[in-house]
Design a protein around this motif. Structure first.
Motif, PDB file in Angstrom:
ATOM      1  N   ASN A  89      55.777  20.911  72.603  1.00 59.66           N
ATOM      2  CA  ASN A  89      55.249  21.046  73.959  1.00 59.66           C
ATOM      3  C   ASN A  89      53.739  21.202  73.926  1.00 59.66           C
ATOM      4  O   ASN A  89      53.023  20.627  74.749  1.00 59.66           O
ATOM      5  N   GLN A  90      53.286  22.010  72.950  1.00 60.91           N
ATOM      6  CA  GLN A  90      51.842  22.223  72.855  1.00 60.91           C
ATOM      7  C   GLN A  90      51.133  20.927  72.531  1.00 60.91           C
ATOM      8  O   GLN A  90      50.075  20.638  73.089  1.00 60.91           O
TER       9      GLN A  90
ATOM     10  N   THR B 295      45.363  37.262  84.169  1.00 61.81           N
ATOM     11  CA  THR B 295      46.648  37.801  83.706  1.00 61.81           C
ATOM     12  C   THR B 295      46.481  38.967  82.738  1.00 61.81           C
ATOM     13  O   THR B 295      47.464  39.439  82.184  1.00 61.81           O
TER      14      THR B 295
ATOM     15  N   GLN C  51      54.165  26.914  90.289  1.00 65.15           N
ATOM     16  CA  GLN C  51      53.853  25.488  90.364  1.00 65.15           C
ATOM     17  C   GLN C  51      52.715  25.305  91.353  1.00 65.15           C
ATOM     18  O   GLN C  51      52.747  25.879  92.433  1.00 65.15           O
TER      19      GLN C  51
ATOM     20  N   THR D 189      47.333  31.685  75.064  1.00 67.38           N
ATOM     21  CA  THR D 189      47.745  30.522  75.834  1.00 67.38           C
ATOM     22  C   THR D 189      48.296  30.992  77.168  1.00 67.38           C
ATOM     23  O   THR D 189      48.914  32.044  77.257  1.00 67.38           O
ATOM     24  N   ILE D 190      48.031  30.231  78.180  1.00 64.11           N
ATOM     25  CA  ILE D 190      48.535  30.568  79.514  1.00 64.11           C
ATOM     26  C   ILE D 190      49.625  29.567  79.847  1.00 64.11           C
ATOM     27  O   ILE D 190      49.371  28.361  79.924  1.00 64.11           O
ATOM     28  N   ASN D 191      50.847  30.053  79.975  1.00 68.23           N
ATOM     29  CA  ASN D 191      51.957  29.166  80.312  1.00 68.23           C
ATOM     30  C   ASN D 191      52.460  29.481  81.713  1.00 68.23           C
ATOM     31  O   ASN D 191      52.671  30.641  82.050  1.00 68.23           O
ATOM     32  N   PHE D 192      52.642  28.462  82.479  1.00 72.66           N
ATOM     33  CA  PHE D 192      53.247  28.653  83.785  1.00 72.66           C
ATOM     34  C   PHE D 192      54.696  28.208  83.711  1.00 72.66           C
ATOM     35  O   PHE D 192      54.968  27.024  83.550  1.00 72.66           O
ATOM     36  N   LYS D 193      55.607  29.186  83.749  1.00 72.74           N
ATOM     37  CA  LYS D 193      57.024  28.834  83.716  1.00 72.74           C
ATOM     38  C   LYS D 193      57.581  28.762  85.132  1.00 72.74           C
ATOM     39  O   LYS D 193      58.496  28.007  85.416  1.00 72.74           O
TER      40      LYS D 193
ATOM     41  N   ILE E  14      58.506  24.397  70.698  1.00 73.88           N
ATOM     42  CA  ILE E  14      57.317  24.955  71.350  1.00 73.88           C
ATOM     43  C   ILE E  14      56.075  24.181  70.925  1.00 73.88           C
ATOM     44  O   ILE E  14      55.229  23.824  71.751  1.00 73.88           O
TER      45      ILE E  14
ATOM     46  N   GLU F  87      50.753  19.016  75.518  1.00 72.38           N
ATOM     47  CA  GLU F  87      49.683  19.552  76.355  1.00 72.38           C
ATOM     48  C   GLU F  87      48.322  19.103  75.847  1.00 72.38           C
ATOM     49  O   GLU F  87      47.459  18.662  76.608  1.00 72.38           O
ATOM     50  N   TYR F  88      48.170  19.246  74.509  1.00 67.86           N
ATOM     51  CA  TYR F  88      46.877  18.887  73.933  1.00 67.86           C
ATOM     52  C   TYR F  88      46.585  17.410  74.106  1.00 67.86           C
ATOM     53  O   TYR F  88      45.448  17.012  74.356  1.00 67.86           O
TER      54      TYR F  88
END
Lengths: 236, 120
Positions: free
Chosen positions: A60-61, A154, A229, A222-226, A57, A64-65
């Protein structure tokens, strides 16, 4: 040395078995790594698995950063891109904002019972807060936070036991709703005859004050889009 | 005297060559059994040096002690009582005692040999 007796033969046989056991044990120790109990091993394995997941995880962050950083680097040459980024973040509710607006405090209303004890009329229920926020949004509130939890697209507001969960954090009375917008419009919308506040004030202690400058924090999660899209529309 | 040592080495070599593995679950019981077996073998060597060796006692002691030690350790694990400590203590103690006896016998044997040489 005399001729091997039955006893010596027995000792030899037993030694052979002992040797086998020693070898087996030796191999085991080599495999497991020594004086570690099985339970401990299992604990450690679970720990490692969890850490590996966390690592994934975090990786992945990091990606992103890094993307964000690179976007900054690209944008730094371009003033309009920076402005665009700030604007987008503002819309998403990720930036703290300040400006004029109203502060609403919602608390339990206490009444004295016949034996002199104080009792709440009714606990704050999630839909009381939702109705207030709904009204504020309708009146043109630009940034809203409850107990410093920024309300974004959200954000959930729901009862969970004795608490009300907002942005996955638990909160209880008193609630303080901050809304940035035209203070007069907001206050007027709330105080409409037969409006939200008039309804709620019968069961809850609700106070509204207008302020020339209030600060609303940005969304901290954190806002994650799983699943969602974005659809890129091609310009022809 | 040399046969047991040859036996042990043969066993170790065989054990390392053969692809046998003890399940990890039972490794701790295996270690106790190994200790008990070691004690039995030393006891057997000592008994044979003292001329008190009896095959049936030796064989039954070897397997009996090994299984008893492993079994008690297993029960102890189930009951959360560290019985294996008792096994380690008992067999470890006896191991050292047996070894001390062996050393004494060996030194006495050496001394006799030296005396014999002097007389010649």
């Amino acid at each position: 040395m005399k001729k091997p007796s039955a006893g010596q033969f027995a000792i030899t046989l037993v030694s052979l078995i002992l040797g086998l056991m020693l070898a087996a044990q030796f191999k085991n120790v080599q495999k497991v790594g020594g004086n570690v109990s099985r339970q401990r091993t299992q604990e450690l394995i679970e720990h490692i698995n969890k850490l590996e997941q966390d690592n994934e995880i975090l990786k992945n962050q990091i990606e992103e950063y890094e993307d964000i950083i690179s976007s900054y680097e690209n944008a730094s040459k371009d003033e309009t891109l920076i402005n665009e980024l700030i604007k987008t973040k503002s819309i998403a509710g990720l930036l703290p904002m300040e400006g004029p607006g109203v502060v609403i405090t919602v608390d339990n209303l206490y009444i004295n019972t016949w034996d002199g004890e104080q009792q709440t009329v009714q606990n704050v229920y999630y839909d009381d807060l939702l109705r207030l926020i709904n009204e504020l949004n309708a009146a043109g509130a630009e940034a809203v936070a409850i107990n410093n939890e920024r309300v974004i697209s959200t954000t959930e507001i729901r009862n969970a036991g004795d608490y009300i969960v907002i942005n996955t954090n638990r909160h209880s009375v008193p609630f303080e709703i901050k809304a940035i917008g035209n203070p007069e419009n907001l206050e007027a919308a709330l105080k409409l005859l037969g409006g939200v506040v008039e309804n709620i004030s019968q069961i809850l202690d609700i106070k509204i004050r207008t302020e020339s400058k209030i600060t609303v924090p940005g969304y901290e999660g954190t806002i994650n889009f799983k699943f969602a899209q974005p659809i890129q529309e091609k310009k022809s | 005297m040399w046969l047991p040592i040859i036996g042990i080495f043969l066993g170790i070599i065989l054990g390392l060559i053969l692809p046998w593995q003890i399940p990890t679950n039972y490794a701790s019981y295996m270690s106790i059994a190994v200790l008990a077996a070691l004690d039995s073998v030393f006891g057997g060597i000592r008994a044979s040096l003292e001329g008190k060796f009896q095959t049936d006692i030796f064989i039954s002691g070897f397997f009996g002690n090994a299984f008893l030690a492993a079994g008690l350790a297993y029960i102890g694990d189930r009951l959360d009582v560290p019985i294996y400590l008792a096994a380690i203590f008992a067999f470890g103690n006896r191991l050292f005692q047996n070894f001390a006896e062996l050393r004494r016998h060996f030194l006495a044997y050496l001394r006799r040999r030296l005396d014999d040489n002097d007389e010649k």
